[in-house]
Design an enzyme around this catalytic site. Structure first.
Site, PDB file in Angstrom:
ATOM      1  N   ASP A 187      -1.865  -0.951   7.646  1.00  0.00           N
ATOM      2  CA  ASP A 187      -1.387  -1.767   6.530  1.00  0.00           C
ATOM      3  C   ASP A 187      -2.272  -2.996   6.319  1.00  0.00           C
ATOM      4  O   ASP A 187      -2.653  -3.326   5.197  1.00  0.00           O
ATOM      5  CB  ASP A 187       0.061  -2.224   6.794  1.00  0.00           C
ATOM      6  N   SER A 216       4.904  -1.350   2.817  1.00  0.00           N
ATOM      7  CA  SER A 216       4.259  -2.408   3.571  1.00  0.00           C
ATOM      8  C   SER A 216       4.461  -3.817   3.030  1.00  0.00           C
ATOM      9  O   SER A 216       3.528  -4.619   2.975  1.00  0.00           O
ATOM     10  CB  SER A 216       2.762  -2.073   3.643  1.00  0.00           C
ATOM     11  N   SER A 217       5.698  -4.115   2.645  1.00  0.00           N
ATOM     12  CA  SER A 217       5.975  -5.488   2.210  1.00  0.00           C
ATOM     13  C   SER A 217       5.796  -6.456   3.366  1.00  0.00           C
ATOM     14  O   SER A 217       5.343  -7.589   3.187  1.00  0.00           O
ATOM     15  CB  SER A 217       7.397  -5.587   1.648  1.00  0.00           C
ATOM     16  N   ARG A 222       0.841  -1.214   0.000  1.00  0.00           N
ATOM     17  CA  ARG A 222       0.000   0.000   0.000  1.00  0.00           C
ATOM     18  C   ARG A 222       0.868   1.253   0.000  1.00  0.00           C
ATOM     19  O   ARG A 222       2.048   1.211   0.352  1.00  0.00           O
ATOM     20  CB  ARG A 222      -0.935   0.026   1.217  1.00  0.00           C
TER      21      ARG A 222
HETATM   22  P1  ADP Z   1       8.121  -2.528   4.872  1.00  0.00           P
HETATM   23  O1  ADP Z   1       8.143  -1.045   5.009  1.00  0.00           O
HETATM   24  O2  ADP Z   1       8.294  -2.945   3.455  1.00  0.00           O
HETATM   25  O3  ADP Z   1       6.950  -3.177   5.538  1.00  0.00           O
HETATM   26  P2  ADP Z   1       9.843  -3.798   6.891  1.00  0.00           P
HETATM   27  O4  ADP Z   1      11.241  -3.407   7.190  1.00  0.00           O
HETATM   28  O5  ADP Z   1       8.831  -3.662   7.968  1.00  0.00           O
HETATM   29  O6  ADP Z   1       9.440  -3.014   5.586  1.00  0.00           O
HETATM   30  O7  ADP Z   1       9.820  -5.328   6.411  1.00  0.00           O
HETATM   31  C1  ADP Z   1      10.665  -5.783   5.385  1.00  0.00           C
HETATM   32  C2  ADP Z   1      10.972  -7.257   5.574  1.00  0.00           C
HETATM   33  O8  ADP Z   1       9.901  -8.053   5.007  1.00  0.00           O
HETATM   34  C3  ADP Z   1      12.211  -7.717   4.821  1.00  0.00           C
HETATM   35  O9  ADP Z   1      13.398  -7.512   5.576  1.00  0.00           O
HETATM   36  C4  ADP Z   1      11.952  -9.202   4.610  1.00  0.00           C
HETATM   37  O10 ADP Z   1      12.258  -9.948   5.763  1.00  0.00           O
HETATM   38  C5  ADP Z   1      10.436  -9.232   4.431  1.00  0.00           C
HETATM   39  N1  ADP Z   1      10.091  -9.254   2.991  1.00  0.00           N
HETATM   40  C6  ADP Z   1       9.669  -8.250   2.211  1.00  0.00           C
HETATM   41  N2  ADP Z   1       9.456  -8.677   0.933  1.00  0.00           N
HETATM   42  C7  ADP Z   1       9.761  -9.988   0.916  1.00  0.00           C
HETATM   43  C8  ADP Z   1       9.753 -11.017  -0.100  1.00  0.00           C
HETATM   44  N3  ADP Z   1       9.406 -10.778  -1.349  1.00  0.00           N
HETATM   45  N4  ADP Z   1      10.101 -12.261   0.273  1.00  0.00           N
HETATM   46  C9  ADP Z   1      10.456 -12.531   1.541  1.00  0.00           C
HETATM   47  N5  ADP Z   1      10.494 -11.622   2.522  1.00  0.00           N
HETATM   48  C10 ADP Z   1      10.148 -10.368   2.221  1.00  0.00           C
HETATM   49  P1  NG1 Z   2       5.538   0.503   7.205  1.00  0.00           P
HETATM   50  O1  NG1 Z   2       5.918   1.689   6.487  1.00  0.00           O
HETATM   51  O2  NG1 Z   2       4.945  -0.543   6.322  1.00  0.00           O
HETATM   52  O3  NG1 Z   2       6.640  -0.032   8.036  1.00  0.00           O
HETATM   53  C1  NG1 Z   2       4.512   1.252   9.584  1.00  0.00           C
HETATM   54  C2  NG1 Z   2       3.397   0.599  10.397  1.00  0.00           C
HETATM   55  C3  NG1 Z   2       2.043   1.277  10.170  1.00  0.00           C
HETATM   56  C4  NG1 Z   2       2.146   2.783  10.381  1.00  0.00           C
HETATM   57  C5  NG1 Z   2       3.314   3.339   9.542  1.00  0.00           C
HETATM   58  C6  NG1 Z   2       3.569   4.800   9.775  1.00  0.00           C
HETATM   59  C7  NG1 Z   2       3.498  -1.804  10.841  1.00  0.00           C
HETATM   60  C8  NG1 Z   2       3.239  -3.159  10.320  1.00  0.00           C
HETATM   61  N1  NG1 Z   2       3.260  -0.799  10.008  1.00  0.00           N
HETATM   62  O4  NG1 Z   2       4.338   0.949   8.211  1.00  0.00           O
HETATM   63  O5  NG1 Z   2       1.082   0.721  11.048  1.00  0.00           O
HETATM   64  O6  NG1 Z   2       2.296   3.105  11.740  1.00  0.00           O
HETATM   65  O7  NG1 Z   2       4.532   2.650   9.803  1.00  0.00           O
HETATM   66  O8  NG1 Z   2       2.451   5.556   9.474  1.00  0.00           O
HETATM   67  O9  NG1 Z   2       3.913  -1.654  11.979  1.00  0.00           O
END
Ligand code: ADP
Ligand code: NG1
Length: 466
Positions: free
Chosen positions: A193, A148-149, A46
């Protein structure tokens, strides 16, 4: 009462544009597990248009789903094993039994996010004997980029677990389950998310409200397009304490403000609930906060003194595992960001609803103010991100801001639709072409986006069978 139509859709035909991708995932599944997958689960990333770091304070946010997603080819196994393989060899295969797995929040490798989703469904639905599950995972959401991966992985894992165990769960309940279970990874985020992941609909952004989770359509101004650009600075939220420190600062601000009003402060964890209890407007909350909290950081001793507790009691009431050693808390600036950002979300939605002629430039101004607040008050930006925001504005954006948690990751810019190609060319020249390492990554890092659809499942069809 919720019915089947409130549950994630089971789609019979994989869209033509995605067929080759799903087919090769099915092929990987067959090579690894010796059979066709039983179904595919899909969960989108998203982009948050406005409302940063306020969902975990109980306030509404305004995201939309993007096309980039996590897809899982899924099937069951009779051995009660969880086997997760990834199409990207960078992520090593994971294997454990359904009854003997551990979510590791101190070293949150990729499979831990899927385990969060698995555990969330098993616990919420009281599944005493969950089936073994094979998954081949493929992701196109840029990683650690504020798109939000991580939640897409959690939500997709929960969907696969639900379907593999023949459960049917309404979308809002799934969003609630996933909002809670993603916390097993250690970050104490809100529900933005996971909510948009399940509740998104193609063609519309959503206002997401909490307690309980609700989503309503937001019509974005005609003639504008949102463009995402990745600064390519990555910060894995679960592996650091940046995020939880902000959560704790907001909690302490809530509790000190509650105490100053003579309320039972331990009952208050989030600023939104305090505002609701006091029945005050955003303007009133801002002036109450200005007269109650000082600008300088608070140290732990001072917080304990104000709340009348020992350090041990403070840990119990307010801190998280990875913030125990934090000694200084910026309560004034964090609370000021939260109240003003929450107010901007309300204004953004109202302006979209009114649909007046100059809506786009007013919305752009709100986005710019949001970025300034994230940068100066919430301190969740970083130099490359500020530089990219400036380049986006200089390249013709009506408004540009960081999106997601920040400390790196993406900007989202509102651009007149007719100028998108020109905008992309200018941002490319200004940010990516200036550095060969960034130039390499430019292809997947700079793109226009439209509101996408929410999580769903696909049945295997004759054309996808390998
Ligand atoms: P985001 O802002 O994308 O939510 P985070 O730092 O919270 O970032 O999470 C990213 C983590 O999600 C990566 O370090 C990895 O462990 C996992 N991840 C994301 N994309 C993939 C993928 N395609 N396959 C496996 N793990 C993934
Ligand atoms: P991302 O950017 O995906 O890490 C995080 C939080 C959201 C929200 C935003 C900031 C998680 C899973 N996601 O998102 O709930 O607080 O930061 O607006 O903790």
């Amino acid at each position: 009462m919720a019915g089947r139509r409130d549950c994630p859709e089971i789609v019979r035909k994989i869209p033509n544009s995605q067929r080759e991708r799903y087919k090769s995932l099915g092929k990987l599944y067959k090579e690894r597990f010796g059979s066709q997958p039983a179904f595919f689960a899909r969960a989108p990333g998203r982009v948050n248009l406005i409302g940063e770091h306020i969902d975990y304070c109980g306030y509404s946010v305004l995201p939309m789903a993007i096309q980039q997603d996590i897809v899982m080819a899924a099937g069951t196994n009779p051995d009660q094993m969880l086997v997760f393989t990834n199409s990207n060899p960078e992520y090593q295969e994971y294997k454990s039994s359904v009854g003997d797995y551990k979510i590791n929040s101190s070293n949150p490798l990729w499979h831990n996010y899927i385990l969060c989703g698995f555990r969330g469904i098993v616990e919420a639905e009281c599944i005493s004997n969950p089936t073994g599950m094979n998954l081949v995972v493929d992701g196109t959401v840029p990683r650690s980029a504020g798109l939000s991966s991580s939640s897409a992985l959690v939500c997709c894992g929960s969907l696969a677990t639900m379907h593999a165990n023949q459960q049917e769960i309404p979308k809002k309940k799934l969003a609630d389950i996933c909002m809670r279970c993603e916390q097993y990874i250690g970050t104490q985020g809100g529900g933005m998310d996971q909510s948009i992941c399940f509740l998104a609909e193609a063609g519309t952004a959503k206002l997401i409200e909490f307690n309980p989770i609700r989503a309503s359509n937001v019509s974005l101004p005609d003639g504008t397009t949102f463009v995402i650009s990745n600064s390519c600075v990555e910060l894995q939220k679960a592996a650091t304490s940046h995020f939880n420190i902000r959560v704790v600062e907001c909690r302490l601000a809530t509790q000190i403000l509650a105490k100053s009003k003579g309320l039972d402060w331990k009952q208050f964890k989030v600023l939104g609930k305090l505002q609701e209890s006091l029945g005050l407007s955003f303007e009133d909350m801002l002036s109450f906060m200005e007269t109650t909290l000082h600008h300088e950081p608070y140290d732990k001793k001072e917080v304990c003194g104000i709340l009348g507790v020992s350090e041990e009691e403070l840990i119990q009431a307010s801190l998280s595992a990875n913030t125990l050693d934090v000694t200084s808390f910026k309560l004034h600036d964090r609370a000021k960001h939260v109240f003003s950002e929450a107010n901007r979300v309300v204004q953004f939605k109202e302006i979209c609803d009114q649909g007046l002629g100059d809506a786009a430039s007013v919305l752009g101004g709100l986005m710019n103010d949001s970025h300034a607040s994230c940068r100066d008050l919430y301190e969740c930006s970083c130099e490359p991100l500020d530089k990219l925001v400036q380049i986006c504005r200089d390249s013709g954006a009506l408004g540009s801001r960081l999106t997601g948690a920040g400390w790196g990751g993406c900007t989202v810019s509102m651009v007149p639709s007719g100028d998108v190609d020109d905008f992309i060319a200018k941002v490319h020249a200004g940010y990516y072409a200036a550095d060969p390492k960034l130039e390499e990554k430019a292809a997947g890092s700079l793109f226009a986006t439209e509101p996408g659809s929410g999580a769903c499942m696909f049945e295997m069809d004759a054309e996808t069978t390998v």
